[in-house]
Scaffold this motif. Structure first.
Motif, PDB file in Angstrom:
ATOM      1  N   TYR A 426       0.791  -0.994   0.071  1.00  0.00           N
ATOM      2  CA  TYR A 426       0.159  -0.018   0.006  1.00  0.00           C
ATOM      3  C   TYR A 426       0.798   1.124   0.046  1.00  0.00           C
ATOM      4  O   TYR A 426       1.970   1.419   0.905  1.00  0.00           O
ATOM      5  CB  TYR A 426      -0.836   0.014   1.175  1.00  0.00           C
ATOM      6  CG  TYR A 426      -1.715   1.376   1.311  1.00  0.00           C
ATOM      7  CD1 TYR A 426      -2.724   1.500   0.389  1.00  0.00           C
ATOM      8  CD2 TYR A 426      -1.482   2.432   2.408  1.00  0.00           C
ATOM      9  CE1 TYR A 426      -3.416   2.928   0.197  1.00  0.00           C
ATOM     10  CE2 TYR A 426      -2.364   3.256   2.508  1.00  0.00           C
ATOM     11  CZ  TYR A 426      -3.183   3.570   1.372  1.00  0.00           C
ATOM     12  OH  TYR A 426      -3.773   5.016   1.572  1.00  0.00           O
ATOM     13  N   CYS A 427       0.546   2.020  -0.958  1.00  0.00           N
ATOM     14  CA  CYS A 427       1.545   3.378  -1.217  1.00  0.00           C
ATOM     15  C   CYS A 427       0.618   4.589  -1.279  1.00  0.00           C
ATOM     16  O   CYS A 427      -0.525   4.362  -1.482  1.00  0.00           O
ATOM     17  CB  CYS A 427       2.231   3.444  -2.598  1.00  0.00           C
ATOM     18  SG  CYS A 427       3.347   1.740  -2.741  1.00  0.00           S
ATOM     19  N   ARG A 440       4.992  -2.395   2.592  1.00  0.00           N
ATOM     20  CA  ARG A 440       4.732  -3.659   1.888  1.00  0.00           C
ATOM     21  C   ARG A 440       4.719  -4.654   3.065  1.00  0.00           C
ATOM     22  O   ARG A 440       5.609  -4.899   3.762  1.00  0.00           O
ATOM     23  CB  ARG A 440       6.375  -3.985   1.329  1.00  0.00           C
ATOM     24  CG  ARG A 440       6.242  -5.021   0.153  1.00  0.00           C
ATOM     25  CD  ARG A 440       7.389  -5.324  -0.272  1.00  0.00           C
ATOM     26  NE  ARG A 440       8.410  -5.652   1.043  1.00  0.00           N
ATOM     27  CZ  ARG A 440       8.880  -6.777   1.382  1.00  0.00           C
ATOM     28  NH1 ARG A 440       8.139  -7.745   0.650  1.00  0.00           N
ATOM     29  NH2 ARG A 440       9.653  -6.721   2.191  1.00  0.00           N
ATOM     30  N   ALA A 441       3.381  -5.080   3.201  1.00  0.00           N
ATOM     31  CA  ALA A 441       3.112  -6.130   4.285  1.00  0.00           C
ATOM     32  C   ALA A 441       3.219  -7.612   3.637  1.00  0.00           C
ATOM     33  O   ALA A 441       2.356  -8.173   3.202  1.00  0.00           O
ATOM     34  CB  ALA A 441       1.704  -5.829   4.660  1.00  0.00           C
ATOM     35  N   LYS A 463      10.608  -3.585   4.856  1.00  0.00           N
ATOM     36  CA  LYS A 463      10.108  -4.740   5.770  1.00  0.00           C
ATOM     37  C   LYS A 463       8.676  -4.601   6.382  1.00  0.00           C
ATOM     38  O   LYS A 463       8.352  -3.584   6.334  1.00  0.00           O
ATOM     39  CB  LYS A 463      11.093  -4.664   6.899  1.00  0.00           C
ATOM     40  CG  LYS A 463      12.284  -5.435   6.468  1.00  0.00           C
ATOM     41  CD  LYS A 463      13.183  -5.533   7.829  1.00  0.00           C
ATOM     42  CE  LYS A 463      14.568  -6.135   7.607  1.00  0.00           C
ATOM     43  NZ  LYS A 463      15.680  -5.677   8.437  1.00  0.00           N
ATOM     44  N   GLY A 464       8.263  -5.690   6.342  1.00  0.00           N
ATOM     45  CA  GLY A 464       6.636  -5.934   6.869  1.00  0.00           C
ATOM     46  C   GLY A 464       6.060  -7.326   6.905  1.00  0.00           C
ATOM     47  O   GLY A 464       6.305  -7.925   5.891  1.00  0.00           O
ATOM     48  N   GLU A 480       8.172  -1.159   7.985  1.00  0.00           N
ATOM     49  CA  GLU A 480       8.617  -0.017   7.632  1.00  0.00           C
ATOM     50  C   GLU A 480       8.160   0.795   6.429  1.00  0.00           C
ATOM     51  O   GLU A 480       7.138   0.472   5.636  1.00  0.00           O
ATOM     52  CB  GLU A 480      10.091  -0.448   6.941  1.00  0.00           C
ATOM     53  CG  GLU A 480      10.907  -1.006   8.013  1.00  0.00           C
ATOM     54  CD  GLU A 480      12.200  -1.560   7.371  1.00  0.00           C
ATOM     55  OE1 GLU A 480      13.202  -1.878   8.095  1.00  0.00           O
ATOM     56  OE2 GLU A 480      12.625  -1.309   6.248  1.00  0.00           O
ATOM     57  N   GLU A 481       8.197   2.154   6.480  1.00  0.00           N
ATOM     58  CA  GLU A 481       7.669   2.792   5.407  1.00  0.00           C
ATOM     59  C   GLU A 481       8.770   3.675   4.814  1.00  0.00           C
ATOM     60  O   GLU A 481       9.901   4.222   5.398  1.00  0.00           O
ATOM     61  CB  GLU A 481       6.712   3.932   5.831  1.00  0.00           C
ATOM     62  CG  GLU A 481       6.101   5.012   5.052  1.00  0.00           C
ATOM     63  CD  GLU A 481       5.299   5.870   5.744  1.00  0.00           C
ATOM     64  OE1 GLU A 481       4.112   5.623   6.522  1.00  0.00           O
ATOM     65  OE2 GLU A 481       5.569   7.180   5.392  1.00  0.00           O
TER      66      GLU A 481
END
Lengths: 560, 111
Positions: A426-427, A440-441, A463-464, A480-481
């Protein structure tokens, strides 16, 4: 006399220094087109020569006038890579201005590369005048062209290039007609049980052409259909109208009844036939009561089977209805200035577990969402609708994609069993600043390609953890975003594992590296073309006879 | 994909031979569940010969791990190669599963 002697001595020293430098420093020996020496100090063509023996004198003459050299600078101001780039630009410029092979365009004015034979976004005006801006764009393509291969590749012939352009023109012309035919004629809308388009000319099922909904049939299919007709369809070459009717095609590709029903129906038919035979045999017999009993028994069995058939038919109709509903609920592509969105969405079973969406976050921000629920079928379809909706609701007003994902995971987690989870990217894209914030999950990497960037291909893998795996604390701690400023020419690619995990007959996976290769090859084109080529090459890798085993979703976004 | 299993002191090792693709998920899940139904509650899934695993199979592992924990057992991963480990890392699941490098380590964790 002394002055003259001093000057000669200085000239000799310069010559000596220059001889050593030209031999030892690669930045000093960059030549465009074998005749133009490029000065590593000022970055301009410093000397034009015919024979190598002239070079030393001509370089010396240039340096006497070179403003950077005069300042006292001796070390190169440009790297060898930068100078090589400049040399290739000059070579391209010379070729474009002199060689018809480099000046070919289609009927829409799109320039075609003489190496890869692909169309490009470079427009050549109708009067054929090619200015430096156009050459610059051609050079941008050439720099990332796999067939040019940094000057190591071989160009195709003019005849080959013109044949390719003619085929492109034919496809473009046909695309318009195909759209009209699809809208007007039922035989152009026939699809098999899996939603693949059926050609009314050759009567083949085209697995790579998604005709599962009117959206795909009118948006993505026409260009694919046109390419099939022009390049592959033997039936179309006659150029007559299709001989088949929609009913005939549908009869050929009607889905077979499920095996259990087929056998049940066969059993019933056999029983009924046996009963009829038995009844006939007994017709003149005194044991009519027994026959009646047998008939009663058969009738009862037939009624049970009919009921069974009815239940299954209802279930199938229900699933088809669910699929139809799901396809109707697909989000519309955003229409935003400077951004070209395209999506390919192919469910493998009746109901898909893949999803995508473009929730509006604020006036200046849009969300880009893609995800995949583990497994597929009706259960995955229900979970997918839940995950997509929850994330889209939480997206409103949250510029941080991480904040949206954390809130969404907390809502989704209690509703999933432990074997079900969703991988999600999701962005949030700020339309004013063009900043893209990404999370990014557990999903595939987000890829970005632009030949003008260095490196030209970026893979974002913040990371996610997948959604629905952890209640909240670990999910938040690991998510992380990251961010990136988008620029003109960027191509963003999002995809689900139906692409990367597609396996061929040898059970080898397509893999993320091949996705990157495709992006490298086609990322300079429009999003629609990239996605079409990726989808087609994945289908080819899988093998035409093999069915989709997982849903496929691809999103391409081109920054213009 | 092929599966085989062997008993070790205090736990059971399921050896996976070959990649776990979409078409393998059902049989993979059924095999693992058949162990649970036989009351095998401590399971190590040995994955050194697996180069790729699809999300459905990971879901099956997660589901079974949860069920075993509820019954006082546990499911761990044994010697996954770098490719598979990267898949688990990409999904953030290296923090959910316990992953061991040897049967000896696994045995100690179960004791």
């Amino acid at each position: 006399m002394l002055d003259k002697w001093k000057k000669e001595r200085e000239a000799a020293k310069l010559r000596e220094w220059l001889t050593g430098t030209l031999a030892a420093n690669p930045a000093w020996s960059v030549v465009a087109g074998r005749t133009q020496w490029i000065c590593p100090l000022c970055g301009l063509v410093g000397a034009t020569f015919q024979a190598r023996t002239e070079l030393l004198d001509k370089v010396g003459a240039h340096l006497e006038a070179c403003p950077v050299f005069k300042e006292g600078t001796r070390g190169p101001k440009f790297t060898k890579d930068q100078l090589d780039l400049k040399a290739r630009f000059l070579e391209v410029k010379a070729l474009v201005l002199s060689n018809p092979l480099w000046q070919q365009r289609d009927s829409r004015g799109r320039w075609f590369c003489p190496y890869c034979l692909r169309d490009s976004e470079v427009q050549i005006p109708l009067d054929g005048k090619i200015n430096l801006d156009i050459i610059d764009k051609m050079h941008v393509h050439i720099e990332s062209c796999f067939a040019y291969d940094h000057g190591r590749g071989q160009p195709k012939t003019l005849a080959d290039l013109q044949r390719t352009i003619q085929a492109h023109d034919a496809v473009a012309k046909l695309e318009v007609q195909v759209k009209q035919k699809i809208a007007a004629t039922p035989v152009w809308r026939v699809r098999d049980a899996k939603g693949s388009w059926v050609c009314p000319y050759c009567r083949q099922v085209l697995l790579s052409i998604n005709a599962s909904s009117m959206i795909t049939l009118t948006e993505t299919a026409p260009v694919q259909i046109s390419m099939h007709l022009v390049n592959h369809c033997a039936g179309y070459r006659s150029k007559r109208e299709p001989a088949a009717t929609a009913q005939e095609l549908e009869a050929i590709f009607k889905p077979a009844a499920p095996p259990v029903l087929a056998s049940a129906t066969a059993a019933a038919a056999a029983a009924a036939a046996a009963a009829a035979a038995s009844a006939e045999a007994d017709a003149n017999s005194a044991t009519r009561i027994l026959t009646d009993q047998l008939m009663q028994k058969m009738k009862k069995e037939m009624a049970e089977i009919r009921a069974e058939v009815q239940v299954d038919k209802s279930a199938r109709l229900g699933l088809e209805e669910a699929r139809k509903k799901q396809m109707q609920m697909l989000p519309e592509l955003p229409k935003l200035p400077g951004l070209d969105f395209h999506v390919i969405y192919k469910p493998c079973s009746t109901v898909a577990g893949d999803f995508y969406d473009f929730p509006r976050v604020s006036e200046d921000e849009i969300g880009i969402l893609i995800g995949d629920v583990s497994g597929h079928g009706i259960e995955a379809g229900i979970v997918m609708a839940l995950v997509r909706k929850v994330i889209s609701i939480h997206a409103k007003g949250k510029s941080s994609p991480k904040a949206t994902m954390v809130a969404s995971n907390a809502d989704i987690y209690p509703d999933l069993d432990r074997s079900t989870f969703a991988t999600v990217s999701y962005c949030v894209l700020n339309l004013k600043t063009r900043e893209l914030r990404m999370t990014r999950a557990g999903h595939n990497p987000i890829l970005l390609f632009n030949p003008a960037r260095s490196p030209s291909l970026l893979s974002f893998e913040p990371k996610g953890m997948a959604v629905g795996v952890d209640k909240g604390l670990r999910f938040e701690a690991t998510l992380e975003e990251s961010a990136c400023d988008l620029q003109r020419g960027d191509m963003l690619l999002f995809f689900t594992d139906g692409i990367s995990e597609t396996a061929n007959a040898q059970k080898e996976e397509f893999g993320i590296d091949r996705v990157k290769e495709e992006l490298n090859q086609y990322g300079g084109h429009e999003a629609k073309y990239l996605l079409h080529m990726l989808d087609m090459n994945v289908a080819e890798f899988r093998g035409a006879e093999r069915e989709l085993e997982d849903d496929i979703t691809i999103i391409g976004i081109k920054v213009k | 994909m092929e599966l085989s299993s062997k008993d070790r002191e205090g736990f059971h090792v399921v050896e996976v031979h070959g990649n776990i693709l979409v078409g393998d998920v059902d049989s993979f899940e059924m095999y693992l569940k058949s162990l649970k139904s036989r009351n095998v509650l401590k399971i190590a899934v040995e994955m050194s010969q697996v180069d790729s695993i699809v999300s459905g199979a990971i879901g099956a592992l997660m589901g079974l791990a949860d069920e075993l924990e509820a019954m006082g057992g546990r499911l761990v991963l044994l010697t996954p190669n770098v490719k598979v480990l990267n898949v688990f890392r990409r999904m953030g699941l290296d923090q959910v599963f316990r992953i061991y490098d040897s049967e000896e380590e696994t045995r100690r964790s179960f004791s």
